[in-house]
Design an enzyme around this catalytic site. Structure first.
Site, PDB file in Angstrom:
ATOM      1  N   CYS A  84       0.806  -1.488   0.189  1.00 43.17           N
ATOM      2  CA  CYS A  84       0.169  -0.247  -0.278  1.00 43.17           C
ATOM      3  C   CYS A  84       0.726   1.314   0.412  1.00 43.17           C
ATOM      4  CB  CYS A  84      -1.089  -0.385   1.045  1.00 43.17           C
ATOM      5  SG  CYS A  84      -1.609  -0.883   1.436  1.00 43.17           S
ATOM      6  N   HIS A 139      -4.080   6.705   6.083  1.00 38.83           N
ATOM      7  CA  HIS A 139      -4.604   5.054   4.968  1.00 38.83           C
ATOM      8  C   HIS A 139      -5.560   5.203   5.276  1.00 38.83           C
ATOM      9  CE1 HIS A 139      -2.596   2.072   3.222  1.00 38.83           C
ATOM     10  NE2 HIS A 139      -2.910   1.030   4.407  1.00 38.83           N
ATOM     11  N   HIS A 172     -10.422   0.299  -1.427  1.00 39.62           N
ATOM     12  CA  HIS A 172      -8.373   0.857  -1.164  1.00 39.62           C
ATOM     13  C   HIS A 172      -7.730   0.313  -2.456  1.00 39.62           C
ATOM     14  CE1 HIS A 172      -4.681   0.421   0.216  1.00 39.62           C
ATOM     15  NE2 HIS A 172      -5.088  -1.255   0.722  1.00 39.62           N
TER      16      HIS A 172
END
Lengths: 86, 341
Positions: free
Chosen positions: B165, B303, B337
């Site tokens: 990520c 995040h 995401h």
């Protein structure tokens, strides 16, 4: 498969996989110079022909000799006419 | 050594809202979610999450076949987002020496969809003769960066960051460093990713996915929400045009923002769990580099993927460094995401 069916299926591969317009699929068309394929495309052409005709293509010499669309027709016609093994 | 200042002059995005930054911003402003039920995932045994935020591919045939044949969906997204960023920045590629412009585009692992196609073929029959010539170029970890550079004719640095990520942020940070050092004038930086059941499946096995909202997908994920139950995967690409301040001013470019600090670090504590201390350390180092203190920060884009543990650790880290006076939000509720993108 008849000869005409084989030719039509090969033309479909060129239309679908290589996005070549039907009008340009003349038997005498050179697959590199006229249809714009290159060495990477030839590998993908072999994969596509194997999948569409349910055959295994191993004769690399004969594949390397292919220049025109008519050569492709002849190559597959020859493969399909081979006597079944065993 | 005198370092260059680094600015952002162009932005591009392909998201589940569509192609372009404008539709992304409009979607966020309207508070819309693009998460939907994935009917095609029902065939996977044991896959508990059934939701995702997919991109609808558009205009891919504008890319000529010979350029497109080595591109999986994620590379197409990256090319389209890169083109948007170049246009937005008003960059004329012909005016920049080819070796002074490059791209740094990260992803978690290259094309998940193509990797699955390849391995399904090979594993089933132990047969490699069905593998096309371009599969390798679609699969590899640097596929998005390589394809974007090929398509756009970039002759400078071509790098693919791969840190799950953090991939796209590392791409921007690496670009920032290279331009600061004077090694490049312009870099297209960001990430690209594509959905696949096996990608969501890896998180599913870790009990990190959302599973309670399969029948009402619009209600998940829920970053920082007390009813959050895990992440929802998305896909797409986001690209920034980074440029040295000097270069941007010389050509009269508009400047969105300046990057003044960046940091990336590991935690060496746990392979999957978040670590509050390393998050605080990372943010503190970025602030130090920028010569700023926490009170100078007006907004934090977190995040915050919607996992129970991750959001908690991140919220604690933000509170420890910034107190409770800085607005914080996350994009995950809108577009899922997007992992490396």
């Amino acid at each position: 498969m008849t000869e005409q069916e084989i030719i039509e299926l090969i033309n479909k591969v060129f239309e679908d996989d290589f996005e070549i317009e039907k009008v340009n699929l003349r038997p005498q068309a050179h697959i590199f110079n006229d249809l714009g394929l290159d060495s990477l495309d030839i590998i993908d052409l072999v994969v596509a022909l194997q999948q569409n005709f349910k055959i295994k293509l191993k004769d690399e010499e004969k594949i390397r000799e292919i220049r025109t669309l008519q050569d492709v027709y002849n190559f597959i016609l020859n493969e399909k006419n081979k006597p079944a093994k065993g | 050594m005198r370092l260059n200042r680094v600015v952002i002059t162009g932005i591009g995005a392909v998201t589940s809202f569509g192609n372009g930054v404008e539709c992304l911003i409009q979607g966020i402003r309207k508070g819309r979610s693009t998460v939907r039920h994935m009917d095609e995932w029902e065939e996977y045994i044991g896959l508990r999450t059934q939701v995702a935020a997919p991109v609808e591919m558009r205009n891919e045939k504008k890319i000529p076949r010979k350029k497109r044949r080595s591109m999986s969906p994620m590379s197409i997204y990256a090319v389209q987002a890169s083109e948007q960023a170049i246009a937005d920045a008003g960059i004329n590629l012909a005016e920049i020496p080819a070796d002074r412009i490059g791209c740094i585009i990260g992803s978690t692992m290259g094309s998940g969809q193509t990797l699955n196609t390849v391995f399904e073929n090979i594993a089933q029959n132990k047969d490699i003769t069905q593998i096309s010539a371009t599969m390798f170029f679609k699969c590899v970890s640097h596929t998005a960066a390589m394809n974007a550079a090929q398509y756009l004719g970039l002759g400078g640095y071509v790098i693919a960051t791969a840190a799950a990520c953090a991939s796209s942020l590392q791409a921007v940070g690496t670009g920032y460093d290279l331009i600061r050092l004077g090694k490049q004038d312009v870099l297209l930086c960001g990430g690209a990713e594509e959905l696949h059941a096996t990608v969501s499946g890896t998180f599913d096995r870790l009990y990190a996915t959302s599973v309670r909202y399969n029948q009402n997908p619009q209600d998940t994920p829920r970053p920082f929400d007390s009813a959050r139950d895990g992440l929802v995967c998305g896909e797409g690409s986001g690209i920034l045009a980074l440029e040295s301040y000097q270069h941007a001013v010389a050509r009269g470019a508009k400047i969105y923002a300046e990057i003044t600090g960046y940091n990336t670090c590991g935690n060496a504590v746990h392979i999957s769990q978040s670590d509050r201390r390393s998050m605080v350390y990372c943010m503190q180092r970025a602030l130090n580099e920028a010569g700023k203190s926490p009170k100078d920060v007006d907004y934090i884009n977190a995040h915050a993927t919607g996992t129970v543990q991750g959001d908690k650790a991140e919220a604690e880290a933000i509170r420890e460094l910034f107190g409770n006076g800085v607005p914080v939000s996350s994009l995950k509720g809108y577009i899922g995401h997007t992992l490396g993108a």
